[in-house]
Design a protein around this motif. Structure first.
Motif, short mmCIF file in Angstrom:
data_model
loop_
_atom_site.label_atom_id
_atom_site.label_comp_id
_atom_site.label_asym_id
_atom_site.label_seq_id
_atom_site.Cartn_x
_atom_site.Cartn_y
_atom_site.Cartn_z
N ARG A 115 0.85 -1.18 0.00
CA ARG A 115 0.00 0.00 0.00
C ARG A 115 0.89 1.24 0.00
O ARG A 115 1.68 1.44 0.94
CB ARG A 115 -0.92 0.04 1.23
CG ARG A 115 -1.82 -1.18 1.38
CD ARG A 115 -2.91 -1.20 0.31
NE ARG A 115 -3.83 -2.31 0.48
CZ ARG A 115 -3.76 -3.46 -0.17
NH1 ARG A 115 -2.76 -3.68 -1.03
NH2 ARG A 115 -4.66 -4.40 0.02
N SER A 116 0.79 2.04 -1.03
CA SER A 116 1.66 3.21 -1.11
C SER A 116 1.28 4.25 -0.06
O SER A 116 0.12 4.37 0.34
CB SER A 116 1.59 3.83 -2.51
OG SER A 116 0.32 4.42 -2.72
N THR A 117 2.30 4.97 0.39
CA THR A 117 2.10 6.08 1.32
C THR A 117 2.66 7.38 0.76
O THR A 117 2.37 8.45 1.28
CB THR A 117 2.79 5.78 2.67
OG1 THR A 117 4.18 5.51 2.44
CG2 THR A 117 2.15 4.58 3.37
N LYS A 118 3.47 7.27 -0.31
CA LYS A 118 4.11 8.45 -0.87
C LYS A 118 4.52 8.14 -2.31
O LYS A 118 4.98 7.04 -2.60
CB LYS A 118 5.34 8.82 -0.04
CG LYS A 118 6.09 10.04 -0.51
CD LYS A 118 7.29 10.29 0.41
CE LYS A 118 8.07 11.50 -0.03
NZ LYS A 118 9.25 11.71 0.82
N ALA A 119 4.38 9.11 -3.18
CA ALA A 119 4.85 8.99 -4.56
C ALA A 119 5.67 10.22 -4.89
O ALA A 119 5.31 11.33 -4.51
CB ALA A 119 3.68 8.85 -5.53
N GLU A 120 6.77 10.02 -5.60
CA GLU A 120 7.68 11.13 -5.93
C GLU A 120 8.06 11.08 -7.40
O GLU A 120 8.34 10.02 -7.95
CB GLU A 120 8.97 11.02 -5.13
CG GLU A 120 8.83 11.00 -3.65
CD GLU A 120 10.15 10.66 -2.98
OE1 GLU A 120 11.01 11.57 -2.88
OE2 GLU A 120 10.33 9.49 -2.60
N PHE A 121 8.11 12.25 -8.02
CA PHE A 121 8.65 12.41 -9.36
C PHE A 121 10.13 12.71 -9.20
O PHE A 121 10.51 13.67 -8.53
CB PHE A 121 7.92 13.55 -10.08
CG PHE A 121 8.51 13.92 -11.40
CD1 PHE A 121 8.57 13.00 -12.43
CD2 PHE A 121 9.01 15.19 -11.62
CE1 PHE A 121 9.11 13.34 -13.66
CE2 PHE A 121 9.54 15.55 -12.85
CZ PHE A 121 9.59 14.62 -13.87
N LEU A 122 11.00 11.89 -9.80
CA LEU A 122 12.44 12.07 -9.65
C LEU A 122 13.08 12.78 -10.83
O LEU A 122 14.23 13.14 -10.79
CB LEU A 122 13.12 10.71 -9.45
CG LEU A 122 12.63 9.89 -8.25
CD1 LEU A 122 13.34 8.55 -8.21
CD2 LEU A 122 12.84 10.66 -6.95
N GLY A 123 12.31 12.96 -11.91
CA GLY A 123 12.83 13.60 -13.11
C GLY A 123 12.81 12.63 -14.28
O GLY A 123 12.94 11.42 -14.11
N GLY A 124 12.62 13.18 -15.48
CA GLY A 124 12.57 12.34 -16.67
C GLY A 124 11.42 11.36 -16.58
O GLY A 124 10.28 11.74 -16.34
N ASP A 125 11.71 10.07 -16.74
CA ASP A 125 10.71 9.01 -16.63
C ASP A 125 10.81 8.27 -15.30
O ASP A 125 10.24 7.18 -15.15
CB ASP A 125 10.88 8.00 -17.77
CG ASP A 125 10.46 8.58 -19.11
OD1 ASP A 125 9.59 9.47 -19.13
OD2 ASP A 125 11.00 8.12 -20.14
N ASP A 126 11.53 8.85 -14.33
CA ASP A 126 11.82 8.14 -13.07
C ASP A 126 10.94 8.64 -11.92
O ASP A 126 10.76 9.85 -11.72
CB ASP A 126 13.29 8.30 -12.71
CG ASP A 126 14.20 7.68 -13.75
OD1 ASP A 126 13.80 6.66 -14.35
OD2 ASP A 126 15.30 8.22 -13.97
N TYR A 127 10.43 7.66 -11.16
CA TYR A 127 9.56 7.92 -10.03
C TYR A 127 9.97 7.02 -8.87
O TYR A 127 10.71 6.05 -9.05
CB TYR A 127 8.09 7.62 -10.40
CG TYR A 127 7.60 8.51 -11.51
CD1 TYR A 127 6.93 9.68 -11.24
CD2 TYR A 127 7.85 8.18 -12.84
CE1 TYR A 127 6.51 10.52 -12.26
CE2 TYR A 127 7.44 9.01 -13.87
CZ TYR A 127 6.76 10.17 -13.58
OH TYR A 127 6.36 11.00 -14.58
#
Length: 190
Positions: A115-127
Motif C-alpha cells: 500500500r503506497s504512502t508516498k509517490a515522488e517524481f524524480l525527473g525524466g521518466d523516473d519515479y
C-alpha cells in the motif's frame, strides 16, 4: 512492475493546482484510475541459491490498482495484492517448500500486500513509490524505484500505462529466516 489499464472514460478530466510540479502535458492527460493487467505484468524475485546460482520466480495471481495523477505525481497512489500460493519458480518441489511453514506459510498468510504512502517524481521518466509491504503479517516500509515505460490505447479503446520497478529487501526483516548451512560455507538461500 506491470501494465495498468483503464476503460476509456471521457468524463474524467485532469486537475492541476498552482502548486503542482510542471510535468509533461501528455502525462497529465493520463490522470485516472487504473487496474493492474495480470496477463501483462510480473511480480517477480531473484534469490541466491547454494552460493553459486540465482533462482528466479514470480507470483501468478496478482491484483492491484493505481490512481495516477499525471499533473501532480505526488498525489498518485498504488495498491497491490499477491496470492502467495501462486508462487512459481519452475520447480514444483521448490514451490511447495516456499509455500510451507519454512517460508511463506501460505495457509496462514495467503496474501502479500503493498500500500503506497508516498509517490515522488524524480525527473525524466523516473519515479519512486514508498509504502507498506506486508509479508507473513509483518509490515515494513519499502521504496520502489520506477521507470515510466509509456502509454498506449489498446484495440478496445482502453488506456494502458506501463511502469517497471525494482527494490531489494532483506527477507529476514519480514520473518523469512529459514536456511540450511552448506558444507563449503554459507547458506542454501541468500
Amino acid at each position: 512492475m506491470g501494465l495498468f489499464g483503464r476503460k476509456n472514460d471521457t468524463t474524467a478530466t485532469p486537475t492541476a493546482t498552482a502548486t503542482a510540479p510542471v510535468v509533461d502535458p501528455q502525462l497529465a492527460a493520463l490522470t485516472g484510475d487504473y487496474t493492474i493487467d495480470p496477463a501483462h505484468s510480473t511480480i517477480g524475485f531473484v534469490a541466491r541459491h547454494a552460493m553459486v546460482t540465482n533462482v528466479k520466480g514470480s507470483f501468478l495471481d496478482v491484483a492491484g490498482t493505481l490512481h495516477l495523477d499525471g499533473a501532480d505525481p505526488s498525489r498518485s497512489t498504488a495498491s497491490i495484492d499477491v496470492r502467495m500460493d501462486s508462487i512459481d519458480t519452475g520447480s514444483a518441489d521448490r514451490d511447495g517448500h516456499l509455500k510451507s511453514a519454512d517460508f511463506f506459510k501460505t495457509e496462514e498468510f495467503p496474501e502479500m500486500t503493498f500500500r503506497s504512502t508516498k509517490a515522488e517524481f524524480l525527473g525524466g521518466d523516473d519515479y519512486r513509490v514508498t509504502g507498506d509491504l506486508t509479508i507473513l503479517g509483518t509490515t515494513k516500509p519499502l521504496s520502489i524505484d520506477l521507470e515510466f515505460n509509456g502509454s498506449a490505447k489498446d484495440p478496445f479503446g482502453n488506456e494502458r500505462v506501463g511502469f517497471e520497478g525494482k527494490a531489494e529487501i532483506l527477507r529476514s526483516a519480514w520473518g523469512l529466516t529459514w536456511n540450511a548451512a552448506l558444507e563449503t560455507g554459507g547458506g542454501l538461500v541468500s
